[in-house]
Design a protein around this motif. Structure first.
Motif, PDB file in Angstrom:
ATOM      1  N   ASP A  41      77.554   8.815  60.718  1.00 56.74           N
ATOM      2  CA  ASP A  41      76.760   9.105  61.737  1.00 56.74           C
ATOM      3  C   ASP A  41      75.291   9.310  61.695  1.00 56.74           C
ATOM      4  OD1 ASP A  41      79.436   8.732  63.047  1.00 56.74           O
ATOM      5  OD2 ASP A  41      80.152  10.702  62.608  1.00 56.74           O
ATOM      6  N   ARG A  42      75.137  10.297  60.671  1.00 55.20           N
ATOM      7  CA  ARG A  42      73.567  10.516  60.359  1.00 55.20           C
ATOM      8  C   ARG A  42      72.783   9.437  59.667  1.00 55.20           C
ATOM      9  NH1 ARG A  42      70.673  14.320  57.363  1.00 55.20           N
ATOM     10  NH2 ARG A  42      69.217  15.567  58.377  1.00 55.20           N
ATOM     11  N   ARG A  43      73.411   8.961  58.656  1.00 49.73           N
ATOM     12  CA  ARG A  43      72.645   7.620  58.077  1.00 49.73           C
ATOM     13  C   ARG A  43      71.301   8.049  57.233  1.00 49.73           C
ATOM     14  NH1 ARG A  43      74.337   1.848  60.378  1.00 49.73           N
ATOM     15  NH2 ARG A  43      76.352   2.118  60.859  1.00 49.73           N
ATOM     16  N   VAL A  44      71.476   9.269  56.664  1.00 53.30           N
ATOM     17  CA  VAL A  44      70.392   9.814  56.054  1.00 53.30           C
ATOM     18  C   VAL A  44      70.707  10.218  54.599  1.00 53.30           C
ATOM     19  CG1 VAL A  44      68.361  11.558  56.033  1.00 53.30           C
ATOM     20  CG2 VAL A  44      69.149  10.764  58.195  1.00 53.30           C
ATOM     21  N   VAL A  45      69.894   9.542  53.521  1.00 55.04           N
ATOM     22  CA  VAL A  45      69.949   9.792  52.450  1.00 55.04           C
ATOM     23  C   VAL A  45      69.118  11.122  51.651  1.00 55.04           C
ATOM     24  CG1 VAL A  45      69.702   9.000  49.939  1.00 55.04           C
ATOM     25  CG2 VAL A  45      70.456   7.249  51.942  1.00 55.04           C
ATOM     26  N   THR A  46      69.740  12.143  51.258  1.00 54.25           N
ATOM     27  CA  THR A  46      69.282  13.317  50.818  1.00 54.25           C
ATOM     28  C   THR A  46      69.269  13.415  49.323  1.00 54.25           C
ATOM     29  OG1 THR A  46      69.934  14.115  52.706  1.00 54.25           O
ATOM     30  CG2 THR A  46      69.247  15.875  51.179  1.00 54.25           C
ATOM     31  N   TRP A  47      68.047  13.464  48.923  1.00 53.57           N
ATOM     32  CA  TRP A  47      68.191  13.712  47.136  1.00 53.57           C
ATOM     33  C   TRP A  47      68.596  15.150  46.823  1.00 53.57           C
ATOM     34  CZ3 TRP A  47      65.993   9.633  49.410  1.00 53.57           C
ATOM     35  CH2 TRP A  47      65.690   8.507  48.582  1.00 53.57           C
ATOM     36  N   PRO A  48      69.408  15.277  45.891  1.00 52.95           N
ATOM     37  CA  PRO A  48      69.889  16.388  45.105  1.00 52.95           C
ATOM     38  C   PRO A  48      68.733  17.069  44.723  1.00 52.95           C
ATOM     39  CG  PRO A  48      70.896  14.621  43.824  1.00 52.95           C
ATOM     40  CD  PRO A  48      70.084  14.072  44.998  1.00 52.95           C
ATOM     41  N   ARG A  49      69.057  18.464  44.339  1.00 51.46           N
ATOM     42  CA  ARG A  49      68.125  19.332  43.444  1.00 51.46           C
ATOM     43  C   ARG A  49      68.705  19.219  42.201  1.00 51.46           C
ATOM     44  NH1 ARG A  49      68.722  21.666  48.482  1.00 51.46           N
ATOM     45  NH2 ARG A  49      66.805  22.568  49.477  1.00 51.46           N
ATOM     46  N   GLN A  50      69.609  19.040  41.751  1.00 50.46           N
ATOM     47  CA  GLN A  50      70.275  19.099  40.137  1.00 50.46           C
ATOM     48  C   GLN A  50      70.999  17.699  40.148  1.00 50.46           C
ATOM     49  OE1 GLN A  50      69.185  21.454  38.365  1.00 50.46           O
ATOM     50  NE2 GLN A  50      68.600  23.101  39.958  1.00 50.46           N
ATOM     51  N   HIS A  51      70.104  16.993  39.397  1.00 46.28           N
ATOM     52  CA  HIS A  51      70.879  15.812  38.979  1.00 46.28           C
ATOM     53  C   HIS A  51      69.868  15.193  37.879  1.00 46.28           C
ATOM     54  CE1 HIS A  51      72.256  11.565  38.872  1.00 46.28           C
ATOM     55  NE2 HIS A  51      73.395  12.075  39.405  1.00 46.28           N
ATOM     56  N   PRO A  52      70.407  14.644  36.566  1.00 46.83           N
ATOM     57  CA  PRO A  52      69.736  14.131  35.619  1.00 46.83           C
ATOM     58  C   PRO A  52      68.955  13.036  35.768  1.00 46.83           C
ATOM     59  CG  PRO A  52      72.001  13.604  35.198  1.00 46.83           C
ATOM     60  CD  PRO A  52      71.868  14.460  36.563  1.00 46.83           C
ATOM     61  N   VAL A  53      69.212  12.176  36.989  1.00 46.49           N
ATOM     62  CA  VAL A  53      68.356  11.225  37.138  1.00 46.49           C
ATOM     63  C   VAL A  53      67.606  11.307  38.572  1.00 46.49           C
ATOM     64  CG1 VAL A  53      68.614   8.448  37.551  1.00 46.49           C
ATOM     65  CG2 VAL A  53      70.299   9.758  35.764  1.00 46.49           C
ATOM     66  N   ILE A  54      68.060  11.439  39.560  1.00 48.52           N
ATOM     67  CA  ILE A  54      67.526  11.538  40.993  1.00 48.52           C
ATOM     68  C   ILE A  54      67.441  12.862  41.441  1.00 48.52           C
ATOM     69  CG2 ILE A  54      68.515   9.228  41.643  1.00 48.52           C
ATOM     70  CD1 ILE A  54      70.504  10.522  43.265  1.00 48.52           C
ATOM     71  N   GLY A  55      67.511  13.721  40.617  1.00 48.40           N
ATOM     72  CA  GLY A  55      67.336  15.108  41.119  1.00 48.40           C
ATOM     73  C   GLY A  55      65.841  15.533  41.207  1.00 48.40           C
ATOM     74  N   LEU A  56      65.530  16.213  42.531  1.00 42.77           N
ATOM     75  CA  LEU A  56      64.285  16.784  42.718  1.00 42.77           C
ATOM     76  C   LEU A  56      64.293  18.144  42.817  1.00 42.77           C
ATOM     77  CD1 LEU A  56      63.243  14.228  45.397  1.00 42.77           C
ATOM     78  CD2 LEU A  56      62.796  14.055  43.293  1.00 42.77           C
ATOM     79  N   PRO A  57      63.865  18.942  41.895  1.00 39.40           N
ATOM     80  CA  PRO A  57      63.731  20.578  41.970  1.00 39.40           C
ATOM     81  C   PRO A  57      62.964  21.063  42.988  1.00 39.40           C
ATOM     82  CG  PRO A  57      62.461  19.508  40.001  1.00 39.40           C
ATOM     83  CD  PRO A  57      63.229  18.319  40.692  1.00 39.40           C
ATOM     84  N   ASP A  58      63.329  22.235  43.418  1.00 38.55           N
ATOM     85  CA  ASP A  58      62.323  22.881  44.500  1.00 38.55           C
ATOM     86  C   ASP A  58      60.927  23.255  43.568  1.00 38.55           C
ATOM     87  OD1 ASP A  58      64.312  22.810  46.403  1.00 38.55           O
ATOM     88  OD2 ASP A  58      65.265  24.558  45.408  1.00 38.55           O
ATOM     89  N   CYS A  59      59.943  23.462  44.854  1.00 40.67           N
ATOM     90  CA  CYS A  59      58.671  23.860  44.246  1.00 40.67           C
ATOM     91  C   CYS A  59      58.813  25.418  43.883  1.00 40.67           C
ATOM     92  CB  CYS A  59      57.873  23.602  45.377  1.00 40.67           C
ATOM     93  SG  CYS A  59      55.956  24.326  45.000  1.00 40.67           S
TER      94      CYS A  59
END
Length: 673
Positions: A41-59
């Motif tokens: 319904d929303r159709r938005v990809v959200t990158w996770p914070r903890q993942h060995p490949v696509i994880g994006l940590p917080d500032c």
């Protein structure tokens, strides 16, 4: 969010009508969709914070809600920009709280029960409540008093933004857009010929640092993009949100229905990284649900499903029973060399010649296998002889094609394809190439591949000069090639422990025949050849292995494996060389470190050389290949530390002396310490 919610789109009738969409969705891992917080319904990809490949940590900056998209940086892009403008060290800057941030998305109004978004993150109020606070007689109230005033109540949600790619809430009833798209709309409508409907379908989305919108794209294209992202993540490639946002926006701009329509991604304006991703995703979608069992039924095979590369076409075989036969499918697993695809193409070409002969010679064009006979074999052999006499094919090609055709016909009977009810039912027994039908071996009119005796005598007499010109490794390899007669790649891949002894004490060379896939072959060798191998083994051990490890390698293989423990480490803790070392020596040279060019400083009042040593030398490259200046008795070219009067010449810089370089233009090399 459950896996069923993430993996199945809400339009079940669309899923039932589009079988390709259902196949792609079944291939995507549901856990991966849950990881992306995917909702149809929303159709938005959200990158996770903890993942060995696509994880994006917080500032790590306090008060910063953004993510670190460049993992080599200690902070997000905005905080890196603020830090570059400040004079604080990194440790102190990380303790300063960030006052406000952009790109965090929409935040609800501070009024309790209000469903409308804030006008700004720092403003705390939506547009309606901000207007009420500043113009309706409540200006004297503070924000806390305003929020607690009885006349101030919460407002209902106005709806979503009408831009197809946007998932934010609108800030006003008219125009029906969010604040960001409202500003874009005011700028875009000033252009002559503005089409608001087309602008709604193709305009970009407003996303945060962790999000990428797939709204406004067809269901099949969305499924293909999710499948491509899943495959790319499974292969271990990182996917940056800023790169995928541009890719999705450009696909939306061109109104692409599926990835197969993007024939030239670079012409559509995609970057090099995006072109690579699109090409890889298109290839993965082609291979989806493709198996050898389904591929062998086609007239053009994709050899990737067989573990090879390229394609094989059966267009040259005109009769349906021939190309439907499974002889190539049965032959491929029995081929273990590196040229299985080329061999299969040659066999298909031979069968194509037989198919063409049946089409020309027979009235039914060879469509009925039961009508084939001995006369067709004679016509095929005579046709091959005619092509050889006219120069269309060589005698060797004629012999090879005849052998291939004979072997395939025999394989048809071995597989039972001539039995009743099979593909070639009723094929006569005399439809076979007999030994007397085979052409004679062509005469070898060219010189043999062996070196002449006088060349071999000259080479053996000048092995010392060969070693001087190249290296000791080249001499040892040459001696082994002469004494054993093995192939160059077999000598080049000899392991360190390639020499064994029989119970009678004779020396045995253990090598791998890679061409025929026969590993661990044993070849008796002479005493002098074994002595050359032992000297080379000792050179490798003395150069690479510390004292003690060479004794381990000298033990028999079984005893060595029984006593194997942890890998030995030196005093610095670095893992030493593995016992499975090659017989050849590693490169003894490495490139000199790159130096930044800077003006040479001279002593004031003197006309002497520049400060500091400046010396270049030419040494042989890897593998012992002689370079310029390394001939016997020739001194390597060396640039002097300084040439008097060189700087006072009026010649161009390109005509002055330069540091010597090798044939490829590389920088000089130096020996290892």
């Amino acid at each position: 969010m459950t896996g069923a919610r993430a993996g199945i789109p809400p339009a079940y009738e669309t899923l039932a009508a589009n079988k390709r969409l259902a196949e792609i969705l079944r291939a995507v891992d549901e856990d991966f969709l849950v990881l992306l917080e995917w909702d149809w319904d929303r159709r938005v990809v959200t990158w996770p914070r903890q993942h060995p490949v696509i994880g994006l940590p917080d500032c790590p900056v306090p008060g910063c809600p953004l993510a670190i998209t460049v993992l080599t940086r200690p902070m997000c892009g905005g905080c890196m920009l603020r830090w570059s403008k400040s004079d604080l060290p990194l440790e102190e800057f990380l303790l300063v709280t960030k006052a406000e941030s952009r790109g965090v998305g929409q935040v609800p109004c501070a009024m309790q029960g209000c469903e409308q978004p804030r006008l700004t993150v720092a403003g705390l109020l939506c547009d309606a409540h901000r207007f009420q606070h500043t113009t309706v007689g409540l200006r004297a109230l503070t924000l806390e008093e305003f929020l607690g005033h009885p006349s101030v109540t919460g407002l209902v949600r106005l709806g979503s933004c009408e831009v197809a790619a946007c998932y934010l809430d609108r800030t006003a009833r008219t125009p029906p857009y969010c604040k960001a798209h409202l500003n874009r709309f005011y700028r875009a409508r000033k252009v002559p010929g503005f089409d608001e409907a087309h602008w709604r379908r193709t305009d970009k989305a407003i996303c945060t640092t962790r999000e990428a919108s797939l709204r406004g794209l067809p269901d099949q294209l969305v499924a293909e993009l999710l499948f491509g992202l899943w495959v790319r993540t499974r292969q271990g490639f990182k996917s940056r949100p800023e790169c995928l946002r541009q890719l999705y926006d450009r696909l939306r701009l061109h109104q692409v229905q599926e990835l197969a329509e993007v024939t030239d991604p670079a012409a559509h304006g995609h970057s090099r990284e995006q072109v690579t991703m699109i090409r890889a995703w298109q290839r993965e979608l082609q291979l989806l649900n493709m198996t050898p069992e389904t591929e062998r039924l086609k007239d053009r095979w994709d050899m990737v499903v067989f573990g090879l590369s390229g394609h094989i076409s059966f267009a040259a075989i005109l009769q349906e029973p021939l190309w439907e036969a499974i002889w190539v499918y049965d032959d491929l697993p029995r081929r273990r060399n590196k040229k299985r695809r080329q061999h299969a193409r040659a066999v298909i070409a031979a069968m194509g010649m037989l198919s063409e002969s049946l089409r020309v010679q027979r009235a039914d064009h060879g469509r009925v296998p039961a009508a084939w006979g001995r006369s067709d074999i004679l016509a095929f052999t005579n046709r091959m002889g005619y092509f050889t006499s006219t120069g269309q094919i060589t005698p060797r090609r004629r012999l090879a094609f005849t052998r291939y055709a004979r072997r395939v016909l025999l394989r048809f009977r071995a597989l039972g394809l001539t039995a009743p009810g099979r593909l070639l039912a009723g094929m006569p027994v005399d439809f076979a190439i007999l030994p007397e039908d085979m052409p004679d071996e062509p005469e070898d009119t060219e010189a043999g591949r062996d070196l002449p005796d006088e060349v071999m005598r000259a080479l053996c007499a000048h092995l010392d000069e060969l070693e001087t010109m190249t290296s000791i490794e080249v001499r040892v390899a040459t001696e082994l090639l002469i004494d054993t007669g093995r192939r160059p790649d077999e000598i080049n891949t000899l392991p360190l422990n390639c020499l064994e002894q029989d119970p009678d004490g004779s020396d045995i060379l253990v090598y791998d025949n890679h061409k025929a896939y026969r590993l661990g072959r044993r070849l008796p060798i002479g005493t002098e050849t074994a002595a050359a191998i032992r000297r080379q083994q000792q050179r490798v051990r003395d150069f690479l292995l510390p004292p003690g490890l060479g004794e381990v390698l000298a033990r028999p293989p079984r005893a060595r494996h029984r006593q194997r423990r942890r890998r030995p480490r030196d005093s610095a803790g670095a893992v030493q060389q593995d016992p499975d070392l090659p017989l050849r020596l590693p490169p003894l040279l490495r490139p000199a470190p790159r130096r930044r060019r800077s003006p040479r400083r001279r002593s004031q009042g003197t006309d002497g050389p520049p400060a500091g040593p400046y010396h270049h030398g030419l040494l042989p490259r890897r593998g012992g290949t002689p370079t310029r200046g390394r001939r016997p008795g020739h001194r390597p070219a060396v640039r002097p530390a300084w040439q008097p009067g060189l700087a006072r010449r009026a010649e161009p810089a390109r005509l002055r002396a330069r540091p010597p370089r090798d044939r490829r233009g590389g920088r000089p090399l130096r020996r290892l310490p």
